[in-house]
Design a protein around this motif. Structure first.
Motif, short mmCIF file in Angstrom:
data_model
loop_
_atom_site.label_atom_id
_atom_site.label_comp_id
_atom_site.label_asym_id
_atom_site.label_seq_id
_atom_site.Cartn_x
_atom_site.Cartn_y
_atom_site.Cartn_z
N GLY A 165 0.79 -1.22 0.00
CA GLY A 165 0.00 0.00 0.00
C GLY A 165 0.83 1.27 0.00
N ARG A 166 2.14 1.18 -0.08
CA ARG A 166 3.01 2.36 -0.06
C ARG A 166 3.45 2.73 -1.48
N ARG A 167 4.08 3.91 -1.54
CA ARG A 167 4.63 4.41 -2.81
C ARG A 167 6.16 4.25 -2.76
N ILE A 168 6.67 3.60 -3.77
CA ILE A 168 8.11 3.33 -3.83
C ILE A 168 8.70 4.03 -5.05
N GLY A 169 9.72 4.81 -4.82
CA GLY A 169 10.42 5.47 -5.92
C GLY A 169 11.55 4.59 -6.44
N VAL A 170 11.52 4.32 -7.71
CA VAL A 170 12.53 3.47 -8.35
C VAL A 170 13.45 4.37 -9.17
#
Length: 478
Positions: A165-170
């Motif tokens: 449910g989180r936002r991950i920056g790649v």
């Protein structure tokens, strides 16, 4: 030599032989000059052929290598190799072909547009790819930026299983990094569909942190990667310390996906105070490989591999990543099969010039021997008429020997002796031309000596016989 043999033998012995001279025989000096020119021309042709073969064998071989994206560390290393190979006048030269990234480079190799390519080991490897060297090993780094001051902190993330449910920056635009993240998430029971992934470049990290766009970051690169280090520094707000997420199931991931390996990130490798990370960090790694197109010459790839590792130490000062270049995995069960040329260099079984071309040299010598035999036979065949003519004249000399022993005329003996001189001239010319051998010349010499002895004896005998009475009376009457 051409003799008018029909006229020679059409006359009867009673009428006396006719002295016939050869028509325009070439002089021995002229024949020797021609033979010298032929030998010289053949020698020059042989030297030219050997020189041409050596030139083409030692001629620099250009290899096209696909690498990308532009301005990346991989491109810089390849450009340094290009300059070093050219400066040292190596037998293998590189011609860079810039691509959008490792995926495009792999496709260029699969399509046969390039000879070499730099690809990621965790992507689909082309079927025609054969490993030459490991350019570097990359590690996956997952971290959570510190909470901004003055803002309500979200629940703290300390484990990968909490990323649902989180936002991950790649960091990085390649889809390979997204695939890497999905593999890690699934290993910890996190549905990748429930995680929002945002890709951006390193220049956008500070803005993403400032606006609280993401809850965690993923970067993939060498342990000492400047890109990863800059991204971690940019995400450390107001001197806060990011939280690094350990991938303690790295060995399990490596078992399920052979292109990955379990690895550790040393404590403090990213600098800062306190040290980042503050302890050794378990993670997974994958490699960037230099691969060659299957079917490329073993000798060429062996030479390239030898040059690569010979020049590596010279590049470390300007390109520290060059120190990470390693030999390929030569095991039969390697993820990417090794190229036979690279394996020969690694195993110390690289073939020398004679090893590579001994078969060609042997067959060439056999061919030259066969051509020499054929040439000798052809030369002998071309001289058959001359040899046959000389044999006929030798028989004529033997016939004249028998006639001389019974001749009653000094004039007849003189004519036969003049004819014998002509036959002698023809025989010597034939010997000079190679039409007859020394044994035949010896046999002719014996016959000629016997003929001259017979003529001399006959002339002496005729001089001792008194003239006939009738003839003497006629002379007295006159």
């Amino acid at each position: 030599m051409t003799f008018r043999l029909k006229r020679l033998f059409s006359r009867s012995i009673a009428d006396g032989p006719e002295v016939i001279a050869p028509v325009g025989p070439p002089s021995p000096r002229s024949v020797k000059r021609k033979m010298t020119l032929i030998v010289l021309a053949g020698t020059l042709a042989l030297v030219g052929a050997i020189s041409s073969a050596y030139y083409f064998a030692m001629k620099p071989v250009p290899l096209r290598i696909a690498v990308g994206p532009p301005n990346s560390d991989d491109v810089k290393v390849v450009q340094a190799l290009v300059q070093a190979f050219s400066r040292d006048h190596n037998t293998v030269r590189l011609r860079p072909v810039l691509t959008e990234g490792a995926t495009a480079s792999a496709k260029a190799l699969a399509d046969g547009k390039v000879d070499l390519a730099i690809i990621r080991g965790d992507l689909d490897v082309p079927k025609n790819a054969r490993a030459v060297a490991t350019l570097r090993k990359n590690v996956a780094v997952l971290w959570v930026p510190p909470a901004a001051k003055g803002k309500k902190a979200a629940p703290k993330i300390t484990k990968i299983s909490q990323l649902s449910g989180r936002r991950i920056g790649v960091i990085g635009r390649t889809p390979a990094n997204i695939n890497l993240l999905n593999i890690i998430l699934r290993q910890y029971g996190v549905d990748p569909a429930k995680v929002t992934k945002v890709q951006f470049s390193t220049t956008e990290v500070a803005e993403a942190v400032k606006d609280q766009k993401v809850d965690a970051f993923l970067a993939a690169g060498p342990v000492n990667s400047k890109i990863t280090n800059d991204a971690i520094t940019a995400s450390s707000r107001d001197g806060g310390t990011p939280t690094f997420l350990t991938i303690d199931s790295a060995e399990a991931i490596a078992q399920n996906f052979p292109m990955y390996e379990a690895a550790e990130i040393p404590a403090g490798v990213f600098g800062g105070s306190p040290a980042r990370p503050d302890d050794d960090l378990k993670t997974i790694s994958f490699s960037h490989h230099i691969v060659a197109r299957q079917g490329l010459s073993d000798a060429t790839i062996a030479a390239f591999t030898r040059q690569l590792f010979a020049i590596r130490q010279q590049l470390i000062t300007d390109f520290p990543l060059a120190a990470k270049i390693e030999t390929p995995d030569t095991d039969k069960d390697a993820v990417i099969p090794v190229h036979p040329g690279a394996a020969a260099y690694v195993d110390g079984e690289e073939k020398t010039f004679l090893d590579r071309y001994s078969d060609y040299i042997w067959w060439s010598l056999m061919g030259l021997s066969a051509m020499g035999s054929a040439g000798a036979w052809f030369a002998s065949y071309m001289k058959r008429d001359e040899r046959n003519n000389n044999s006929t004249l030798r028989e004529r000399l033997l016939d004249m020997l028998a006639i001389a022993r019974h001749s009653e005329s000094l004039e007849e003996l003189d004519r036969m002796q003049a004819e014998a001189d002509a036959i002698l001239r023809d025989t010597l010319n034939c010997f000079e031309h190679g039409a007859i051998e020394e044994g035949s010349l010896t046999a002719f010499n014996i016959a000629l000596e016997q003929f001259h002895n017979a003529v001399a004896d006959r002339k002496a005998l005729i001089g001792m016989i008194p003239p006939e009475p009738a003839r003497l009376n006629r002379v007295q009457v006159a």
